[in-house]
Design an enzyme around this catalytic site. Structure first.
Site, PDB file in Angstrom:
ATOM      1  N   GLY A 103      -3.617 -46.043 -40.752  1.00  0.00           N
ATOM      2  CA  GLY A 103      -2.484 -45.322 -40.200  1.00  0.00           C
ATOM      3  C   GLY A 103      -2.654 -44.949 -38.744  1.00  0.00           C
ATOM      4  N   ASP A 217     -10.360 -36.022 -39.568  1.00  0.00           N
ATOM      5  CA  ASP A 217     -10.036 -37.097 -40.507  1.00  0.00           C
ATOM      6  C   ASP A 217     -11.274 -37.491 -41.309  1.00  0.00           C
ATOM      7  OD1 ASP A 217      -8.252 -38.821 -41.740  1.00  0.00           O
ATOM      8  OD2 ASP A 217      -8.711 -40.473 -40.391  1.00  0.00           O
TER       9      ASP A 217
END
Length: 949
Positions: A103, A217
């Site tokens: 992404g 992340d």
């Protein structure tokens, strides 16, 4: 396949109707609703992701949604830029194939392809809109901050920018490893090893958080385990580098991986440290249960706008992997994991260090903070950790009585400890909240799009601190110390001093604050005083800090006291007090020996600084041994291929050069430079430092042209980085090189100019300032320049002031030798004797270049004043040193000139012939510098005048 907001709304409405229905009923609803083709296609993608067992499929679905939404919300954007095709190369890097797509962008493997050196890296092409000039500058600033992260558990950021195609990109160290969960399962790793790996993740993240950098992340794909079984975090800080789009819907997807991130990230909150704690908890749960934080169904529901409320997961012990015993997870590990995964950030661990500490306590069988025990529970755990053999029944009864009494006492002590722990936890909460506010303050979204600099963030932090009158005094002091430490590291010495003055004021008004906090403040004051060259004030602060921690009994106190002792040792070393330095180093070593497990970072600091101190004292063999131990610890920490090791290699090069082993020195320097070029972005100041070190070694080898080339590149880098002190240091060595080459005019001018700049910044008595004056005198003396008399007077005045201030040092002694040599050449042995007196009793000269040059000059002085009895003994000592020592060409030239004068004065024809032959060979050698050749010429001319040559 075009997708606009209206289409997406229709897709999500239908998804909500269909997601819980069986396939037959879904088809019936679809037939009756007759969705448009584009709606049906996107609906099928979401339903497919919802039902798929492939965990990666949902990430590709996110990528598609984000790409389409970005295209529809920014008409000027080019869709191919959002989904970039791979170019053949980016800058000096040749792309060798795609590694992964996600992404946030595309990851490719790449190799250096510009002929400079070989290196394999991973390059991430970020999925972002084109950046304007201001945004490109912001990107470069963020990349520089990330490049400062140096930890064995963090893959290095090497380079970054915007490609010719307009794609933002970053270049990262290529890590040959596999995701942590896959590695654990493939190797059948047991529970203790899995927990130890998560502890490594915590250590790496704590390192970054101390520098106000978050990962944002954390997920298995970004936590790799390398061939040595060590954790390496990749994609560090990437979420913060991505350019924001105008769509709030897109922004959330770009900021996190939905399967692993904290609930507040899904709601659009900007990254902060508490979210890394949540993600680490999710990672821990993955290693214990094999499950993700969110299923494919939960993620697709979230994409469809049905996020719902966050539901904490089940305890890991109820879903444990088959290879793990559920009873070992039950209780403490359940509590640790669930605390990290709390919905409210305030209820999570206050820091990564707190999470790591709980995991370490679990491994050692101690009570964890996430699950306080009753006194009976504590007693039971104590007995399990320390089982005692049971003998006769009477002994058993006695043991039971003693055990009951001990348990009662332990319970009372435990209540006191719990109260103290609660107080410390509240204090840590307050500090945590304050630091998190610093992260949030830097978020441009909260500032209406304005990007705040680090200094602006710090200034805002001070204002916030002043406005918060409810903060407890101990928390206020901790925050002031933290902010001061950051300001000092950024060069904001005035701001750092003001912050420490505030901390001192709080400590004065609150006399019952913890001793450890007072000692930490004194330590920070000492570090700042050293930066300000106030050595005496630094020593006073360090001595007071050591007194406060005279008998440390907690690990944190022992660690701080060890650091204090190391700084005291350095202070003594800089003041030319080697015995006092050795005492403090020994104390630090003794303290560190009491720590289990060992604190390798501080041990590395001890050996490295002990090596530097030994180098300053002229004990090069000891310095070499200490630096080799430093290197061994760095390799143990996993730094063998990382940027932190380059300083150690350069130190080893400098020591080998002092020992006369220039081939070994050059090898160390080249290794250091190669690693620096791999570890840091092009033009980084640490590359400049390594080039400087290489240039100095080349100078000592007599490779003067190559030395000037390396020094010129180093100078360009440090000048571009706006580091005047580094530029002056390079110019000092350039002046020395020009002097060695016989370019005396250039050397004199450069030494004078650099000396003035350095004196204005560091004071006229600084060692390097005296050394530059020494080079200038040597050049003017070789030229017989009329300016020499004026500069001699200045040199004598400064050296006399340095002696009075007890700031002579090695550079001052070197200047004294030059003054003595010039005085002898001018027929003034009395003045030469005064300068040589700096080296003490002439009969006590030891081996080594500077002492033997002093001995040579003293021998010449004795010949000049006609003291043959003293001359004989000194000549024998010098001859012996020449036979036994590895010396520089300069030292040998001084020695043979002195021996030639002794032989000529004593009419020793054979000895004179030997000396002249040696000098002739030296004059012809490429390694002999121009001043030494000039000295040989002067000596030959003097002998010719007397008819003795």
């Amino acid at each position: 396949m075009s997708l606009d907001v209206a289409t997406w709304t229709r897709v999500t409405e239908l998804f909500e109707q269909l997601v819980e229905l069986p396939p037959v009923q879904r088809e019936q609803v679809l037939e009756s609703s007759r969705p448009e083709p584009v709606v049906r296609e996107w609906l099928d993608k979401l339903l497919c992701a919802h039902e798929s067992s492939d965990e990666c499929l949902i990430d590709h679905t996110v990528l598609g949604v984000v790409g389409e939404l970005e295209s529809s919300t920014n008409a000027a954007a080019d869709h191919e830029t959002r989904r970039p095709a791979l170019p053949e190369r980016i800058g000096p890097w040749r792309l060798a194939g795609e590694i992964a797509r996600g992404g946030m962008g595309i990851v490719v493997r790449a190799e250096r392809d510009d002929g400079q050196y070989q290196q394999q890296v991973a390059i991430k092409l970020l999925r972002a809109r084109s950046l304007d000039a201001a945004e490109q500058r912001m990107l470069q600033q963020e990349l520089r901050l990330l490049a400062r992260l140096e930890h064995p558990g963090i893959a290095r950021l090497i380079d970054g920018g915007v490609s010719e195609e307009g794609l933002p990109y970053i270049v990262m160290e290529y890590v040959a490893g596999e995701p942590i969960d896959e590695w654990c399962n493939r190797h059948g790793v047991d529970l203790d090893q899995r927990i130890a790996l998560v502890e490594q993740v915590c250590e790496a993240l704590a390192h970054a958080h101390r520098r106000l950098v978050v990962h944002a992340d954390i997920k298995p794909a970004n936590v790799l385990v390398d061939e040595q079984g060590r954790v390496r975090l990749v994609d560090f800080g990437i979420a913060g580098l991505l350019a924001e789009s105008d769509s709030a819907a897109v922004r959330t997807e770009l900021r996190c991986s939905p399967a692993w991130c904290a609930p507040e990230q899904l709601a659009g909150e900007s990254p902060d440290a508490s979210q890394d704690i949540f993600a680490t908890g999710a990672l821990l749960r993955r290693l214990l249960t094999g499950r993700r934080m969110r299923s494919g169904q939960a993620i697709t529901c979230w994409l469809a706008g049905q996020s719902g409320d966050y539901q904490p997961p089940a305890p890991p012990s109820t879903e444990a992997l088959d290879i793990l015993a559920p009873q070992r997870l039950r209780g403490d590990l359940d509590a640790i994991c669930l605390r990290a995964l709390q919905a409210d950030p305030q209820q999570r661990y206050v820091s990564m260090n707190a999470l790591r500490a709980d995991l370490e306590r679990w491994r050692q069988g101690h009570m964890v903070s996430a699950r306080p025990l009753s006194p009976i529970g504590r007693c039971g755990r104590f007995l399990r950790r320390h089982p005692l053999p049971v003998a006769a029944s009477t002994v058993a009864v006695l043991a039971l009585v003693v055990g009951f009494t001990s348990a009662t006492i332990n319970a009372r002590q435990a209540r006191l400890a719990a109260t103290q722990a609660q107080t410390e936890a509240m204090r840590a909460d307050a500090v945590r909240d304050f630091v998190l506010d610093l992260f949030r303050a830097a978020d441009p979204l909260r500032q209406g799009g304005a990007e705040l600099s680090t200094r602006e963030v710090l200034a805002g932090a001070v204002e916030t601190l002043d406005a918060n009158a409810k903060l407890p005094p101990e928390v206020r002091v901790q925050i002031l110390n933290l902010l001061s430490d950051v300001q000092r590291s950024l060069g904001g010495y005035d701001d750092a001093e003001e912050l420490l003055a505030r901390a001192e004021n709080v400590l004065t008004k609150t006399p019952d604050l913890p001793v450890l906090l007072r000692a930490e403040t004194r330590f920070q004051q000492a570090l700042l005083a050293e930066k300000l060259s106030d050595r005496e004030r630094a020593r006073e602060s360090l001595t007071e800090a050591a007194r406060l921690l005279a008998d440390p009994n907690e690990r944190s106190a022992v660690e701080l006291r060890a650091r204090i002792e190391i700084e005291l040792a350095l202070n003594a070393s800089r003041s030319s007090e080697p015995e006092r330095a050795e005492t403090h180093f020994d104390t630090a070593q003794h303290l560190l020996a009491t720590l289990q497990p060992p604190e390798l970072d501080i041990e590395k600091l001890l050996h490295g600084n002990r090596g530097v101190a030994a180098y300053r004292a002229g004990d090069y063999e000891r310095a070499l041994d200490e630096m080799r131990q430093t290197l061994a610890i760095q390799q143990q920490l996993g730094n063998a291929e990382q940027g932190a090791i380059v300083t150690t290699l350069s130190n080893l090069a400098a020591i080998e050069a002092q020992l006369g082993r220039l081939d070994e020195a050059l090898d160390y320097d080249r290794r250091a430079l190669a690693i620096a070029r791999q570890a840091f972005p092009e033009g980084h100041m640490l590359i400049g430092r390594r080039l400087y070190s290489l240039g100095d070694t080349l100078r000592q080898r007599g490779e003067f042209d190559a030395a000037l080339e390396a020094l010129a590149e180093a100078r360009r880098i440090q000048q571009a980085a706006d580091l005047p002190a580094q530029v002056e240091l390079i110019d000092l060595t350039r002046a020395r090189t020009l002097l060695a080459m016989g370019r005396f005019d250039e050397a004199a001018d450069l030494a004078a100019e650099t000396g003035q700049a350095m004196a204005a910044r560091e004071g006229p008595l600084a060692g390097e300032v005296l050394l530059l004056l020494d080079f200038e005198l040597a050049a003017l003396h070789a030229l017989d320049d009329p300016l020499l008399a004026e500069r001699l007077m200045l040199a004598e005045q400064r050296l006399a002031s340095a002696i009075e201030a007890e700031r002579v040092g090695g550079h001052g002694r070197r200047l004294a030798l030059t003054l003595a040599a010039i005085a002898l050449d001018r027929g003034d042995p009395a003045r030469a004797g005064r300068w040589l007196a700096l080296h003490g009793d002439r009969s006590a000269f030891e081996a080594g270049d500077v002492p033997l040059i002093a001995l040579s000059l003293e021998l010449r002085r004795r010949v000049y004043i006609n003291e043959p009895a003293a001359t004989t003994g000194l000549a024998e000592r010098l001859q012996h040193a020449l036979n036994e020592s590895t010396l520089t060409a300069e030292t040998r030239a001084h020695a043979w000139c002195a021996l030639a004068e002794v032989a000529a004065a004593g009419n020793q024809g054979r000895r004179l012939a030997v000396a002249l032959d040696e000098l002739e060979q030296l004059a012809a050698s490429e390694t002999t510098d121009a001043p030494s050749r000039r000295m040989i010429e002067r000596m030959r001319a003097a002998l010719d005048e007397t008819g003795t040559s």
